[in-house]
Design a protein around this motif. Structure first.
Motif, PDB file in Angstrom:
ATOM      1  N   UNK A  46      32.967  -8.785   3.926  1.00 22.86           N
ATOM      2  CA  UNK A  46      33.278  -8.601   2.510  1.00 22.86           C
ATOM      3  C   UNK A  46      32.227  -9.305   1.647  1.00 22.86           C
ATOM      4  N   UNK A  47      31.828 -10.496   2.070  1.00 23.65           N
ATOM      5  CA  UNK A  47      30.824 -11.235   1.306  1.00 23.65           C
ATOM      6  C   UNK A  47      29.467 -10.554   1.368  1.00 23.65           C
ATOM      7  N   UNK A  48      29.114  -9.985   2.510  1.00 23.11           N
ATOM      8  CA  UNK A  48      27.866  -9.238   2.616  1.00 23.11           C
ATOM      9  C   UNK A  48      27.869  -8.055   1.645  1.00 23.11           C
ATOM     10  N   UNK A  49      28.990  -7.339   1.586  1.00 22.45           N
ATOM     11  CA  UNK A  49      29.064  -6.207   0.659  1.00 22.45           C
ATOM     12  C   UNK A  49      28.968  -6.673  -0.789  1.00 22.45           C
ATOM     13  N   UNK A  50      29.596  -7.784  -1.095  1.00 27.70           N
ATOM     14  CA  UNK A  50      29.519  -8.316  -2.459  1.00 27.70           C
ATOM     15  C   UNK A  50      28.078  -8.659  -2.818  1.00 27.70           C
ATOM     16  N   UNK A  51      27.359  -9.261  -1.879  1.00 28.23           N
ATOM     17  CA  UNK A  51      25.954  -9.605  -2.127  1.00 28.23           C
ATOM     18  C   UNK A  51      25.105  -8.347  -2.298  1.00 28.23           C
ATOM     19  N   UNK A  52      25.409  -7.313  -1.531  1.00 24.73           N
ATOM     20  CA  UNK A  52      24.661  -6.066  -1.668  1.00 24.73           C
ATOM     21  C   UNK A  52      24.949  -5.419  -3.024  1.00 24.73           C
ATOM     22  N   UNK A  53      26.191  -5.474  -3.470  1.00 29.91           N
ATOM     23  CA  UNK A  53      26.531  -4.983  -4.814  1.00 29.91           C
ATOM     24  C   UNK A  53      25.760  -5.758  -5.888  1.00 29.91           C
ATOM     25  N   UNK A  54      25.570  -7.059  -5.656  1.00 30.68           N
ATOM     26  CA  UNK A  54      24.820  -7.879  -6.610  1.00 30.68           C
ATOM     27  C   UNK A  54      23.363  -7.415  -6.705  1.00 30.68           C
ATOM     28  N   UNK A  55      22.799  -6.970  -5.579  1.00 29.58           N
ATOM     29  CA  UNK A  55      21.423  -6.462  -5.584  1.00 29.58           C
ATOM     30  C   UNK A  55      21.330  -5.255  -6.509  1.00 29.58           C
ATOM     31  N   UNK A  56      22.308  -4.370  -6.431  1.00 27.77           N
ATOM     32  CA  UNK A  56      22.313  -3.189  -7.298  1.00 27.77           C
ATOM     33  C   UNK A  56      22.495  -3.596  -8.755  1.00 27.77           C
ATOM     34  N   UNK A  57      23.423  -4.490  -9.008  1.00 28.23           N
ATOM     35  CA  UNK A  57      23.680  -4.922 -10.383  1.00 28.23           C
ATOM     36  C   UNK A  57      22.459  -5.605 -11.012  1.00 28.23           C
ATOM     37  N   UNK A  58      21.602  -6.182 -10.178  1.00 33.17           N
ATOM     38  CA  UNK A  58      20.431  -6.906 -10.688  1.00 33.17           C
ATOM     39  C   UNK A  58      19.341  -5.975 -11.207  1.00 33.17           C
ATOM     40  N   UNK A  59      19.362  -4.703 -10.799  1.00 36.46           N
ATOM     41  CA  UNK A  59      18.357  -3.777 -11.300  1.00 36.46           C
ATOM     42  C   UNK A  59      17.888  -2.771 -10.266  1.00 36.46           C
ATOM     43  N   UNK A  60      18.858  -2.122  -9.638  1.00 37.82           N
ATOM     44  CA  UNK A  60      18.563  -1.225  -8.538  1.00 37.82           C
ATOM     45  C   UNK A  60      19.369   0.053  -8.669  1.00 37.82           C
TER      46      UNK A  60
END
Length: 367
Positions: free
Chosen positions: A27-41
C-alpha cells in the motif's frame, strides 16, 4: 490541445490500517507511486522485488485525454540504461581477449576522433574521455527544429562529427568525469569493428536472448514501441501557451548506442539481477565495472551506484529520452530491486518529481 487532468489509477489493495505488514508495504509503495504522478507526471509504473515477492504498480494515465490506465507491463524508452547493456558487451569482449580496456580509440576507429590515440576504451566507458556531448549540439523542445528532426535518421558518424567539432571538456583524458553520450556512440562503433556485427545484434545475442528478455529491443530506426506502452510527450509552444505533443513515435537513431533501447520494468530487473549475480561477466570484470572513473565518483564502466538513506549501496543506472524517464537499481545481493518508469508532463519542477522518485526508491530498497 487541452491537458487532461491526471487520473490516479490505484491498484486495489486493503487499507494500511488493517493490512498485514507485507500488504501495508505494498500500500505504501502504491502511495509513493501516486506521489510521483502528482509531482508532475502523466503516468508512472514500477516493479519492486524483495523478500516478500514481486510487486508491480501503475499510476496516472497511459494517454492524455483518456482514462486508460498505465499498463503495469508497459514498454518504455529506457534512455541511458542502454549504456549498461553496451558496457556489458564491451567487457565480455575484453574477457574474450578480443579487446582491451587500454586500447585507444585510434587503434579501432582511425581518424574518427582528434587525439584518439590519447583516449582509451576505459575512458569512454567511465566518461573521462573529455569528448564533448553531441546531445548539447542538438535543438531541444520547444524549438521548431527539434520537431522537424522527429523522423530523421542520424548516423553515428554525423553525431560524432557534431561532438568533435567542439573543444574537449578536459585537456587531459582520464582525469575528470564529464558525462558524454558521444562516448557510447564510439563504443557502439568499436563493438561493430571487433565483432563484425552491429552493437544491437551483439546485445541480442549475448544478453537479451540468453536471459529471455523478450520485451527488450534495440529499435534502430523503427519509430514504434510494440506491445502495451504509455504514451510519452514533449512540450511545445502554441499561441504562447505550453502544450504537450505526443512524441511516443519518433526515430530513435538520434540516441543510438547511447540510449535507444526499449524495455520493461520486469526485464530491467532481470537484467541487473543477472549482471550483479555474475551471470554475464566474470568477477574481475564486474569489479572493474564497479570501480569509479575518478576518486570519490559514483560511475564506473557503464554502471552507476548510490547510497540510500538507510546506508545500503545500490547499483544500476537511469535514463531519459525527454518523453520517458527510467531508473533501475538493485542491492548488491539482489535481494531488493526497483525499476521505475514515467512520462513527464513538464508542468512540475524536476526537483519535485525526482524527490518523489527518490522517496519511492527508498521505500522499495529500505523498508
Amino acid at each position: 490541445m487541452t491537458i487532461a487532468t491526471t487520473v490516479l489509477a490505484v491498484i486495489a489493495a486493503p487499507g494500511a490500517a488493517t493490512a498485514a505488514p507485507q500488504e501495508a508495504d505494498r500500500v505504501e509503495l502504491q502511495r509513493r507511486l501516486n506521489d510521483v504522478v502528482a509531482a508532475g507526471t502523466v503516468g508512472a509504473l514500477a516493479e519492486v522485488r524483495d523478500p516478500h515477492g514481486i510487486w508491480r504498480g501503475a499510476s496516472g494515465v497511459a494517454e492524455l485525454e483518456t482514462t486508460r490506465a498505465v499498463p503495469v507491463d508497459g514498454r518504455v524508452r529506457v534512455g541511458s540504461i542502454t549504456k549498461t547493456f553496451v558496457a556489458t558487451v564491451v567487457l565480455q569482449l575484453v574477457g574474450e581477449g578480443r579487446l582491451r580496456l587500454g586500447d585507444t580509440v585510434e587503434s579501432w576507429l582511425p581518424g574518427v576522433v582528434p587525439d584518439g590515440h590519447r583516449i582509451t576504451v576505459r575512458q569512454l566507458l567511465n566518461h573521462t574521455s573529455g569528448l564533448f556531448d553531441y546531445v548539447q549540439t542538438l535543438p531541444m523542445p520547444p524549438e521548431p527544429e527539434f520537431l522537424s528532426n522527429r523522423w530523421r535518421t542520424w548516423t553515428p558518424a554525423e553525431l560524432i562529427e557534431r561532438a568533435v567539432s567542439n573543444p574537449p571538456t578536459s585537456d587531459q583524458p582520464g582525469v575528470a568525469y564529464a558525462y558524454s553520450n558521444t562516448n557510447y556512440l564510439l563504443l557502439g562503433q568499436i563493438i561493430e569493428k571487433v565483432t563484425g556485427q552491429p552493437y544491437g545484434k551483439e546485445i541480442e545475442r549475448r544478453i537479451t536472448q540468453p536471459l529471455r528478455l523478450r520485451e527488450t529491443a534495440v529499435p534502430g530506426t523503427s519509430s514504434q514501441i510494440r506491445g502495451p506502452h504509455p504514451h510519452g510527450y514533449v512540450p511545445t509552444q502554441q499561441d504562447g501557451e505550453m502544450e504537450l505533443l505526443d512524441y511516443t513515435r519518433m526515430n530513435p537513431s538520434v540516441f543510438g548506442a547511447a540510449g535507444e533501447m526499449i524495455s520493461t520494468t520486469t526485464d530491467l530487473n532481470r537484467f541487473f539481477a543477472a549482471l550483479l549475480g555474475g551471470r554475464l561477466l566474470p568477477h574481475r570484470l564486474l569489479t572493474e565495472m564497479k570501480t569509479p572513473g575518478v576518486e570519490g565518483g559514483s560511475y564506473g564502466l557503464g554502471l552507476a551506484w548510490r547510497d540510500t538513506t538507510c546506508g545500503i549501496r545500490v547499483y544500476g543506472n537511469d535514463g531519459g529520452t525527454l518523453a520517458y524517464q527510467s531508473w533501475s537499481f538493485s542491492t548488491e545481493d539482489r535481494h531488493r530491486q526497483v525499476t521505475i518508469a514515467l512520462t513527464p508532463n513538464f508542468r512540475g519542477e524536476y526537483a519535485v518529481v525526482f524527490a518523489a522518485v527518490d522517496a519511492l526508491m527508498t521505500e522499495a530498497l529500505c523498508a
